[in-house]
Design a protein around this motif. Structure first.
Motif, PDB file in Angstrom:
ATOM      1  N   LEU A 205       0.813  -1.079  -0.096  1.00 36.06           N
ATOM      2  CA  LEU A 205      -0.139  -0.132   0.004  1.00 36.06           C
ATOM      3  C   LEU A 205       0.828   1.165  -0.020  1.00 36.06           C
ATOM      4  CD1 LEU A 205      -2.579   1.429   0.439  1.00 36.06           C
ATOM      5  CD2 LEU A 205      -2.398   1.191   3.037  1.00 36.06           C
ATOM      6  N   ILE A 206       1.999   1.260   0.777  1.00 40.82           N
ATOM      7  CA  ILE A 206       2.815   2.338   1.152  1.00 40.82           C
ATOM      8  C   ILE A 206       3.434   2.672  -0.439  1.00 40.82           C
ATOM      9  CG2 ILE A 206       4.740   3.241   2.026  1.00 40.82           C
ATOM     10  CD1 ILE A 206       4.092   1.952   4.533  1.00 40.82           C
ATOM     11  N   GLN A 207       3.898   1.740  -0.962  1.00 40.86           N
ATOM     12  CA  GLN A 207       4.654   1.801  -2.473  1.00 40.86           C
ATOM     13  C   GLN A 207       3.806   2.408  -3.288  1.00 40.86           C
ATOM     14  OE1 GLN A 207       7.979   1.490  -2.607  1.00 40.86           O
ATOM     15  NE2 GLN A 207       7.901   0.977  -0.397  1.00 40.86           N
ATOM     16  N   ALA A 208       2.537   1.930  -3.368  1.00 38.59           N
ATOM     17  CA  ALA A 208       1.421   2.776  -4.478  1.00 38.59           C
ATOM     18  C   ALA A 208       1.457   3.990  -4.104  1.00 38.59           C
ATOM     19  CB  ALA A 208       0.274   1.694  -4.404  1.00 38.59           C
ATOM     20  N   LEU A 209       1.104   4.363  -2.743  1.00 38.62           N
ATOM     21  CA  LEU A 209       1.074   5.730  -2.434  1.00 38.62           C
ATOM     22  C   LEU A 209       2.172   6.539  -2.663  1.00 38.62           C
ATOM     23  CD1 LEU A 209      -0.901   5.237   1.099  1.00 38.62           C
ATOM     24  CD2 LEU A 209      -2.076   6.288  -0.886  1.00 38.62           C
ATOM     25  N   VAL A 210       3.229   6.079  -2.409  1.00 42.78           N
ATOM     26  CA  VAL A 210       4.715   6.978  -2.757  1.00 42.78           C
ATOM     27  C   VAL A 210       4.761   7.251  -4.184  1.00 42.78           C
ATOM     28  CG1 VAL A 210       7.123   6.926  -2.582  1.00 42.78           C
ATOM     29  CG2 VAL A 210       5.591   6.081  -0.375  1.00 42.78           C
ATOM     30  N   PHE A 211       4.399   6.334  -4.855  1.00 38.20           N
ATOM     31  CA  PHE A 211       4.721   6.411  -6.445  1.00 38.20           C
ATOM     32  C   PHE A 211       3.550   7.432  -6.755  1.00 38.20           C
ATOM     33  CE2 PHE A 211       3.996   5.967 -10.763  1.00 38.20           C
ATOM     34  CZ  PHE A 211       5.096   5.327 -11.553  1.00 38.20           C
ATOM     35  N   THR A 212       2.436   7.667  -6.545  1.00 33.24           N
ATOM     36  CA  THR A 212       1.296   8.388  -6.920  1.00 33.24           C
ATOM     37  C   THR A 212       1.390   9.828  -6.144  1.00 33.24           C
ATOM     38  OG1 THR A 212      -0.258   7.309  -5.667  1.00 33.24           O
ATOM     39  CG2 THR A 212      -0.247   6.863  -7.935  1.00 33.24           C
ATOM     40  N   MET A 213       2.048   9.673  -4.949  1.00 31.60           N
ATOM     41  CA  MET A 213       2.332  10.990  -4.253  1.00 31.60           C
ATOM     42  C   MET A 213       3.314  11.696  -4.984  1.00 31.60           C
ATOM     43  SD  MET A 213       3.791  11.620  -0.415  1.00 31.60           S
ATOM     44  CE  MET A 213       5.330  11.086  -0.852  1.00 31.60           C
ATOM     45  N   LEU A 214       4.564  11.317  -5.204  1.00 29.13           N
ATOM     46  CA  LEU A 214       5.571  11.706  -5.880  1.00 29.13           C
ATOM     47  C   LEU A 214       5.196  12.424  -7.302  1.00 29.13           C
ATOM     48  CD1 LEU A 214       8.484   9.558  -5.010  1.00 29.13           C
ATOM     49  CD2 LEU A 214       8.022  11.992  -3.901  1.00 29.13           C
ATOM     50  N   LEU A 215       4.295  11.602  -8.008  1.00 32.35           N
ATOM     51  CA  LEU A 215       3.853  12.072  -9.252  1.00 32.35           C
ATOM     52  C   LEU A 215       2.877  13.321  -8.999  1.00 32.35           C
ATOM     53  CD1 LEU A 215       3.585  11.564 -12.458  1.00 32.35           C
ATOM     54  CD2 LEU A 215       1.958   9.963 -12.148  1.00 32.35           C
ATOM     55  N   SER A 216       1.786  13.265  -8.061  1.00 37.24           N
ATOM     56  CA  SER A 216       1.420  14.407  -7.827  1.00 37.24           C
ATOM     57  C   SER A 216       1.906  15.738  -7.624  1.00 37.24           C
ATOM     58  CB  SER A 216       0.304  14.046  -6.613  1.00 37.24           C
ATOM     59  OG  SER A 216      -0.534  12.815  -6.990  1.00 37.24           O
ATOM     60  N   ILE A 217       2.927  15.714  -6.870  1.00 38.10           N
ATOM     61  CA  ILE A 217       3.954  16.636  -6.576  1.00 38.10           C
ATOM     62  C   ILE A 217       4.476  17.236  -7.829  1.00 38.10           C
ATOM     63  CG2 ILE A 217       6.111  17.343  -5.429  1.00 38.10           C
ATOM     64  CD1 ILE A 217       5.271  15.338  -3.284  1.00 38.10           C
TER      65      ILE A 217
END
Length: 221
Positions: free
Chosen positions: A200-212
């Motif tokens: 779950l964390i890995q999916a959140l981190v990938f999309t969080m960084l992309l959102s930034i």
């Protein structure tokens, strides 16, 4: 969970691998679930519709917190699609036989898959930048004394996204595989429980960084 990229079928120069087959299956299942959840929308939702609406609400709130209400809502579909695809791919590694059954491989433990996701993120970022600021306005953001560093950063970012996701998932697979050989009962079970949170964390981190990255590309100087 042994990482495998064995070729199952070759159609001319095109090689069909276990990773590709697993991806097709995941995409088909997600499409089917989406259709089932939305084919008969009701004011009083059933279990599947209720779960889908809850997931959409939570994810939309998460991305709006990074991109802002307007952009978060506008670009929610691409962000949510990437998140759901990545997390389902990650969780596929927890299924019995993952990596051992021929044709069943974890897509996000393959660099070619994470690189593909990063390329999608790369073009999404610059497309949003152009849409939000116009071609001239977006190109102006690159014209400064730091132009060389800006260009390097632009191309390094997608590579870092790909390598981070691949390295974490591939490493987790290898560690769990080794633990199965040394401690065949308790420790691997504990690792699988921890993997639920880790994936779950890995999916959140990938999309969080992309959102930034998208928020920065759309930001006015």
């Amino acid at each position: 969970m042994e990482h495998s990229s064995d070729v199952l079928i070759s159609i001319g120069p095109v090689e069909i691998t276990g990773v590709l087959v697993t991806m097709w299956v995941i995409i088909a299942l997600l499409a089917l679930l989406s259709w089932l959840a939305t084919r008969n929308m009701k004011d009083v939702p059933g279990p599947l519709q209720n779960l889908a609406e809850m997931a959409v609400s939570k994810l939309q709130g998460y991305y709006e917190g990074i991109l802002g209400p307007r952009m978060g809502k506008k670009y929610f579909p691409i962000m949510a699609t990437l998140f759901i695809f990545i997390i389902v791919c990650n969780y596929s590694g927890l299924l019995p036989g993952a990596g051992h059954i021929k044709g069943f491989s974890v897509p996000t433990a393959s660099l070619s898959v994470t690189a593909g996701l990063a390329i999608v993120g790369f073009f999404t970022t610059h497309t949003v930048g152009v849409r939000e600021r116009g071609v001239k306005g977006y190109l102006k953001s690159f014209l400064s004394v730091l132009l060389p560093l800006t260009l390097v950063e632009t191309f390094v970012r997608p590579f870092s996204l790909a390598l981070r996701l691949f390295g974490n998932l591939f490493g987790e697979e290898m560690v769990t595989e080794q633990l199965y050989g040394i401690f065949p009962l308790v420790v691997p079970l504990l690792m699988n429980i921890l993997s639920l949170l880790f994936c779950l964390i890995q999916a959140l981190v990938f999309t969080m960084l992309l959102s930034i990255y998208i928020a920065e590309a759309a930001e006015e100087e």
